[in-house]
Write an enzyme that holds these catalytic residues in place. Structure first.
Site, PDB file in Angstrom:
ATOM      1  N   CYS A   1       2.231   9.114 -11.203  1.00 28.20           N
ATOM      2  CA  CYS A   1       3.232   7.948 -10.737  1.00 28.20           C
ATOM      3  C   CYS A   1       4.407   8.362 -11.169  1.00 28.20           C
ATOM      4  CB  CYS A   1       3.003   6.413 -11.568  1.00 28.20           C
ATOM      5  SG  CYS A   1       2.878   6.671 -13.199  1.00 28.20           S
TER       6      CYS A   1
ATOM      7  N   LYS B   1     -12.251  -2.683 -15.618  1.00 24.83           N
ATOM      8  CA  LYS B   1     -12.664  -2.189 -14.271  1.00 24.83           C
ATOM      9  C   LYS B   1     -11.734  -1.159 -13.904  1.00 24.83           C
ATOM     10  CE  LYS B   1     -11.485  -2.925  -9.908  1.00 24.83           C
ATOM     11  NZ  LYS B   1     -12.264  -1.681  -9.343  1.00 24.83           N
TER      12      LYS B   1
ATOM     13  N   GLU C   1       2.220  -2.291 -13.593  1.00 24.55           N
ATOM     14  CA  GLU C   1       2.758  -0.663 -13.412  1.00 24.55           C
ATOM     15  C   GLU C   1       2.233  -0.283 -12.318  1.00 24.55           C
ATOM     16  OE1 GLU C   1       4.979   1.581 -14.734  1.00 24.55           O
ATOM     17  OE2 GLU C   1       4.390   0.383 -16.418  1.00 24.55           O
TER      18      GLU C   1
ATOM     19  N   GLU D   1       6.356   6.283  -1.253  1.00 23.98           N
ATOM     20  CA  GLU D   1       5.623   7.092  -2.538  1.00 23.98           C
ATOM     21  C   GLU D   1       4.847   8.069  -1.667  1.00 23.98           C
ATOM     22  OE1 GLU D   1       3.053   5.098  -5.307  1.00 23.98           O
ATOM     23  OE2 GLU D   1       3.939   6.383  -6.647  1.00 23.98           O
TER      24      GLU D   1
END
Lengths: 488, 522
Positions: B278, B171, B244, B377
């Site tokens: 990331c 997906k 992750e 982040e």
């Protein structure tokens, strides 16, 4: 004086001939050991063969072999003081160094005891309806030929992985330094009852007779040897012309110790001296060629000489002694020969170069010796001296340092001193040697592989690599289809 | 563009509604993509389940041939795939072209690794036993992939999962589903049902995928919030979750670094893909000796970045993925300024671009760890620069984070670099070369960054479990079975081994007697 025999099948066998063992610090005979004949060697081989082929040893599980190794480690720790004294008396190395050797020796048995249960093979994903396994099995009967510079430790580097792998062995210590091996055999007999007869056999004698018999024997599956390159060459010749067997060789070196001006000068001087004078320079990985960047060269040499004079030669049984005698009279003569030839070839002897005399005149001592102005054509730059002799050669830049470092037939070890990460890794990658130290020289750990490139040998000792040398791989293919193949 | 779903090896029209996909550079709708129905999800999982029963037995060699073929197809369609990724994600075309190549090389890597690794043979604890392990696939893996590197981060999951013998239901992110759907053309070389791709908006479809009893594990790359939700759902079902998640990578510049090189590296590491990586460098710790000179250089290089449409070959940095993402980044920047940070450049939409989710490369100074810009982040092109007194302070600040993904250092100094390598908590530590990957080297982190590793051998093991096979080739009654009155008569209940200082002279016991219960035997 006791006449030692051979240790075969967990028993002492009388020897027909004997050899004197001499204390190199005094020149006095203090023990007599067996000098094996061809027949006696074959007897030891037969014991090891029987123990491998028929004995209970091959049915020992990995865990149980591991426990035997743990027990040996304990025995060495328990008797460490006695063994260290024995080693110093026989080899001439300072007692403090012998004590470290015994600690390392015990650790080596312990490490391989633990590794015994971690000998993993593989399951191979073959493209067929089958299970394919690689099983690891002991190589068989091993002839272990040990050098005289670290008798107990070099013995452990071979005996421990060989036992962990499930091999049986004939252990031949160097003829000059058999005492720690013989004493260890006594201790094994008394204190390690789970070691079946014939697994470890100790045979003393000359390389030309007992060593050669081991190497040529069709009953021996593997030779593991540490010693000089010339002997290594002869072993390969003999194996090539007699009975092919596995072989691993840990041979000589002429290892460069390379100093860039961005390193710490005092740490460098310490490292230069320790790198070559530890154990009287009788170390396969001795940093016997100092390569020093020109900007530093003169100051480096001044401090090197000054500090080398503080190295205390003397009775190796005294704790303050930092350097003992060389191992034998013959070896001292050989080292002196290298020194004399270097002077004749134009090298500049700046300190040492002779026996110290005085109280030490009866032992086989040689002073810490430094040569400057050494160029690559000189023998002292090219040949392994295996004594307290070091050469200093200046270099301009990294390229020249690298050329000098690799300009040798050997490839055992090297050290690089710098604070620059780029330079350090450039050198590490381009030096052709099995061991490269950065900002240190000589640390050796059982967990990391040890061995050389080029003329420094074949194979690796220590770590997982060390046990691989004593293992065979068996491929097992189990077909899971019962259908006939219908080929014909 | 009216995409379909890829189920059981063919395109299937969806009976569900559709959702729009934007081009973030123009804000225009470029496609209407199906919101898969529950029935379509069930069909995809059923197809993966059915395919698993044969795919897992396909020999490694044949799998390798097919996975190499996937790689070859990826390269064949490189331009189309890269173009689609630029349209839907905004990344410059050259970055997407590279991404397709890296994805292909990942398939090549695992094609071979899968052939070479199946398990170990192990020394048994008793004689006449044989012990070995066989690594086996989990089964059907649900892959939920992010929008920043749609193909690469899928490849890092799909290649090892397939090489291990799993089948997949993928997906993709609802913001970037187009390139992933296009990938079906490359996966078409595999047997039907081995790979299935379904699309949908919001968390619902992903949640249904996780809940499905025939989905054996879930692999996600995404935000921490999503990771926690996926992890919770999986935990309730005792289903492995391969997570992750985010990062807040530190970037240390020491006094001995080449300032010009380090400044360019910093700007690239902070602004690559508009900071939406990331492993973007998001916190910069600069030794005080070079701080002023470094800041000046960073501002210079940040201002030199050309912002624009990713299809323009002169563009360095494209738009961000969405207006929401721009707002989030801008809010962090505003908050930092309010708390005392100084904005040296950026902090706004580029004036020459009226449409598109653009945000200028932004440099902030006077920042500290009380500010969200140094803690949370950011996922945008923002470089907050902080002065440090030396390596000890740099390491301390680098570790002051809930994340531990990557970390960078620029220095020539051996001691500093090794000290930082040892003491900075991170899954990847880059010395003088930021943000580089290697198919053979593991990638991942710890703490809030996640619980797993992708790439390398560990990346393959993430998609396999271990079966221990224990075989005794002599069929005999064991002495430690019932009745225990007999077992209790065995004199020495363990194989007699030498204890350290044992003086026992006993020889090894007979086979039968040695065959006794030990801890862990059963």
């Amino acid at each position: 004086m006791k006449n030692w025999g051979f240790y075969i099948n967990n028993d002492w066998v009388k020897a027909s001939n004997h050899r004197d063992v001499i204390n190199p610090a005094t020149g006095q005979v203090y023990a007599r050991v067996g000098e094996a004949t061809k027949n006696e060697t074959e007897q030891a081989i037969a014991a090891a063969r029987k123990a491998f082929d028929e004995g209970p040893w091959r049915e020992y599980t990995a865990q149980r072999r591991g426990r035997v190794l743990f027990a040996i480690a304990e025995v060495i720790r328990k008797h460490a003081d006695e063994l260290a004294k024995l080693e110093t008396e026989n080899v001439g190395k300072p007692i403090v160094e012998s004590e470290y050797d015994m600690a390392d020796t015990a650790t080596c048995y312990e490490y391989y005891g633990g590794l015994a249960t971690k000998i993993l093979g593989e399951v191979n994903p073959v493209p067929d309806n089958a299970i394919s396994l690689t099983m690891k099995e002991p190589v068989g009967v091993c002839g272990l030929i040990i050098p005289w510079n670290y008798p107990a430790l070099m013995m452990a580097w071979k005996v421990a992985p060989a036992l962990a792998a499930g091999c049986t062995m004939i252990l031949k210590p160097a003829e000059q330094t058999p005492m720690s091996a013989l004493r260890l055999a006594e201790l094994l007999k008394e204190e390690v009852p789970d070691l079946p007869p014939g697994v470890i056999n100790v045979l003393t004698g000359a390389g030309e007779i007992s060593g050669a018999t081991l190497v040529a024997s069709p009953q021996v599956d593997k030779i593991a040897f540490t010693g000089g390159t010339e002997t290594g060459r002869n072993i390969l010749k003999t194996i090539g012309s007699t009975h092919i067997k596995k072989v691993s060789l840990e041979l000589g070196g002429k290892s460069p110790n390379i100093f860039f001006v961005d390193a710490d000068l005092q740490a460098s001087i310490d490292g230069a001296l320790f790198g070559v004078f530890i154990n009287q320079g009788e170390v396969c990985s001795a940093g016997s060629r100092l390569l020093v960047q020109k900007k530093w060269h003169d100051e480096f040499i001044d401090r090197l000489i000054e500090q080398s004079k503080k190295i205390k030669l003397g009775d190796p049984t005294l704790r303050e002694t930092k350097m003992g005698p060389l191992v034998t009279k013959e070896h001292r003569e050989r080292v002196q020969g290298f020194i004399d030839a270097a002077v004749k070839q134009g090298a500049n002897l700046v300190t040492g170069g002779k026996a110290p005399g005085g109280d030490l005149k009866d032992g086989w001592f040689v002073e810490p010796t430094i040569f400057t102005g050494v160029t690559p054509e000189m023998n002292i730059y090219r040949d392994e001296v295996f004594g307290p002799v070091v050469t200093v050669t200046p270099f301009e830049d990294e390229a020249e340092a690298l050329k000098l470092a690799n300009g040798t037939a050997f490839g055992l070890a090297a050290a690089v001193w710098t604070r620059d990460i780029f330079k350090a890794f450039r050198m590490v990658k381009q030096i052709r040697a099995g061991i490269v130290w950065v900002n240190t020289m000589q640390p050796c750990f059982v967990e990391a592989p040890w061995g050389g490139y080029k003329q420094s040998g074949i194979g690796r000792e220590l770590g997982r690599y060390g046990i691989e040398e004593f293992l065979e791989s068996k491929q097992v293919h189990i077909n899971l289809s019962e259908a006939p193949i219908g080929w014909y | 563009m009216k995409p379909k779903l890829w189920i059981n090896g063919r395109w299937q029209s969806s009976k569900g509604k559709t959702f729009p996909v934007n081009n973030p550079a123009t804000e225009k709708v470029i496609a209407h993509v199906p919101s898969s129905t529950h029935a379509e999800l069930l069909a995809a999982v059923a197809s993966a389940r059915a395919a698993f029963n044969s795919w897992r037995w396909v020999p490694g060699l044949e799998k390798a041939v097919l996975l190499h073929e996937v790689a070859r197809k990826l390269r064949e369609y490189q331009k189309t795939l890269a173009h689609l990724m630029t349209l839907e994600g905004g990344k410059p075309f050259c970055e997407n072209r590279d991404e397709v190549e890296w994805s292909a090389s990942c398939f090549d890597y695992y094609a071979e690794l899968g052939r070479h690794s199946r398990g170990s043979s192990i020394p048994p604890v008793f004689e006449h036993q044989v012990n070995f392990t066989i690594k086996e696939p989990f089964g059907v893996v649900g892959c939920i992939t992010p929008w920043n590197y749609p193909l690469l981060l899928l490849a890092w999951k799909a290649a090892p999962a397939l090489a291990a013998g799993n089948t997949l239901v993928i997906k993709p992110s609802s913001q970037t589903p187009l390139a992933t759907l296009e990938l079906a053309k490359s996966f078409s070389v595999l047997p039907s049902g081995v790979v299935n791709i379904i699309t949908g908006e919001g968390a619902e479809l992903g949640e249904l995928l996780i809940q499905h009893p025939d989905v054996d594990m879930v692999a996600l790359t995404g935000s921490v919030q999503t990771g926690i939700k996926v992890g919770e759902s999986c935990a309730r079902l005792c289903k492995p979750a391969h997570l992750e998640l985010g990062g807040k990578d530190p970037f240390i510049v020491c006094s001995d670094a080449d300032i010009d090189v380090a400044a360019q590296a910093a700007v690239w590491a902070g602004c690559l893909n508009a900071g939406q990586v990331c492993t973007s460098a998001e916190r910069f710790y600069i030794f005080e000796e070079i701080y002023d000179a470094f800041v000046k250089k960073v501002v210079h290089y940040a201002q030199a970045i050309r912002i624009g449409d990713g299809m323009d070959p002169t563009t360095d940095m494209g738009p961000m993925i969405s207006a929401a993402q721009v707002d989030k980044v801008d809010a962090q920047v505003r908050a930092a300024i309010k708390q005392g940070a100084e904005l040296l450049t950026g902090g706004k939409r580029p004036p020459h671009l009226s449409r598109g989710f653009y945000y200028e490369p932004t440099v902030l100074v006077n920042v500290d760890h009380s500010m969200a810009i140094m803690k949370e982040e950011t996922f945008g092109p923002v470089l907050p620069l902080m002065k440090v007194s030396g390596i000890a302070e740099a390491i301390k600040l680098a570790n002051d984070s809930i994340y531990a993904l990557g970390a960078n250092i620029y220095t020539k100094n051996l001691e500093w670099s090794m000290l930082a390598m040892d003491h900075v908590r991170a899954g990847t530590f880059w010395i003088n070369d930021p943000l580089t990957d290697n198919d053979a080297a593991p990638f991942g982190g710890c703490r809030c960054t996640g619980n797993s590793r992708e790439l390398g051998e560990e990346g393959l093991d993430g998609f396999r479990h271990t079966k221990h096979v224990h075989l005794d080739y002599i069929m005999e009654r064991k002495s430690y079975w019932y009745p225990y009155w007999q077992y209790n008569q065995v004199k020495e209940p363990t194989a007699k081994a030498s204890g350290g200082s044992s003086k026992s002279k006993s020889r090894p016991l007979s086979k039968k007697k040695r065959n006794v219960r030990k801890k862990g035997t059963l």
